[in-house]
Enzyme design. Sequence first.
Site, PDB file in Angstrom:
ATOM      1  CG  ASP A   1      43.786   3.413  27.069  1.00 47.00           C
ATOM      2  OD1 ASP A   1      42.909   3.501  27.960  1.00 47.00           O
ATOM      3  OD2 ASP A   1      44.985   3.158  27.319  1.00 47.00           O
TER       4      ASP A   1
ATOM      5  CD  GLU B   1      44.115   1.254  32.921  1.00 44.29           C
ATOM      6  OE1 GLU B   1      44.289   0.655  34.001  1.00 44.29           O
ATOM      7  OE2 GLU B   1      44.282   0.694  31.805  1.00 44.29           O
TER       8      GLU B   1
END
Length: 407
Positions: A79, A174
């Site tokens: 991400d 994350e």
Amino acid sequence: MDLVDRFLRYVRIDTQSADEAGVTPSTSGQMDFVKMLRIELEEMGLEEIALDSHGYLFASLPANTLRTVPTVGFIAHVDTSPDVTGKEVNPRIVEQYDGKDILLSAEDHIVLTAEEFPELLHYVGDDLIVTDGRTLLGADDKAGVAEIVSAIAYLQSHPEIKHGKIRIGFNPDEEIGLGAHKFDVKHFACDWAYTMDGGEVGELEYENFNAASARIIIKGRNVHPGYAKGKMLNSMRVATELMGMLPKHEVPECTEGYEGFFHLIGLRGEVEQTTVNYIIRDHDTDSFNKRKELLKLLVHDLNNKYGSDTITLEITDQYANMREVIEPVMYVVDIACQAMREIGVEPKIKPIRGGTDGAQLSFKGLPCPNIFAGGVNFHSRYEFVPIGSMQKAMMTIVKIAEIVAEK
């Protein structure tokens, strides 16, 4: 496909995570990306490829030595930050950077300058990958993803480099603090691992902030402003009063090194209700706990002033300082330092002024220091990554695999 081509292909996929989505992964683009990665890993001939319903992708490169060698893992998150849009990323390469300002967007007058970002001058003569000024780049952490995949491809094409079994893992979310929450450490099955999620070349980190999030909801009372005396309670004013009671210099823009902070990341309000979101950070556990207690005390005092149900506070611990887990197994740091030096990079051991999946994974039983991925100005439209730094990160992975097999 080489390292740069991989990276340029990866960053064009929108994988921003979304706080408060309530699902993992928090956005569909992340799952699209790991599905693409799965196909790529299959085409490379990797083994034990597994993609679960939450977007965690694992794979193995088998050992090519008969010696008994520890299994080492390399991990990156797929991400990108929700702070700046990651939609329609349009990277370009500035060849042999000359030390001058880089025009990112003439239309929007967005310029990457050495005056504002002096780190640029560390890379004069290097080829840089930059944004077009409209989006972030996504080197955090698609540089890490590209470096890991490229390192595995390099080892496959250089069978003379002996290595043990290598596990690679790619995870979602994350950037919203949830990257390691559903990471199956037992299934990953490593002796230790490294996250490829650090910044500039040479960075090596095994200390990080203790971290918590704070959500504050303030209830107000609205009446016609012409008749409001003694009746109105403006929740936005209470919010500003609370924010003004926090230490004004203990914020990210005034702190460095081991100094902690309160960081205001969200403010949304009207007279009747205001929501304030903070993140709380500190390396020292006692100081971290005192920060949380201070916020609780301030809310208590304001509730006494305005009414007991005026303010509600929810504090959620996110991750802890992994130093206590890494120090008993410092050889994992020593090996990374040796690998860097053998490829001509001087390690820069420093505390992480942020978080890493490695912190949570370390407390789940997988010691996991953090190695540089090479990017600069993460979470920003001014983000850039020197190609040479990415190449050095890739070769650090290769050299770690070689050293572990030798030792």
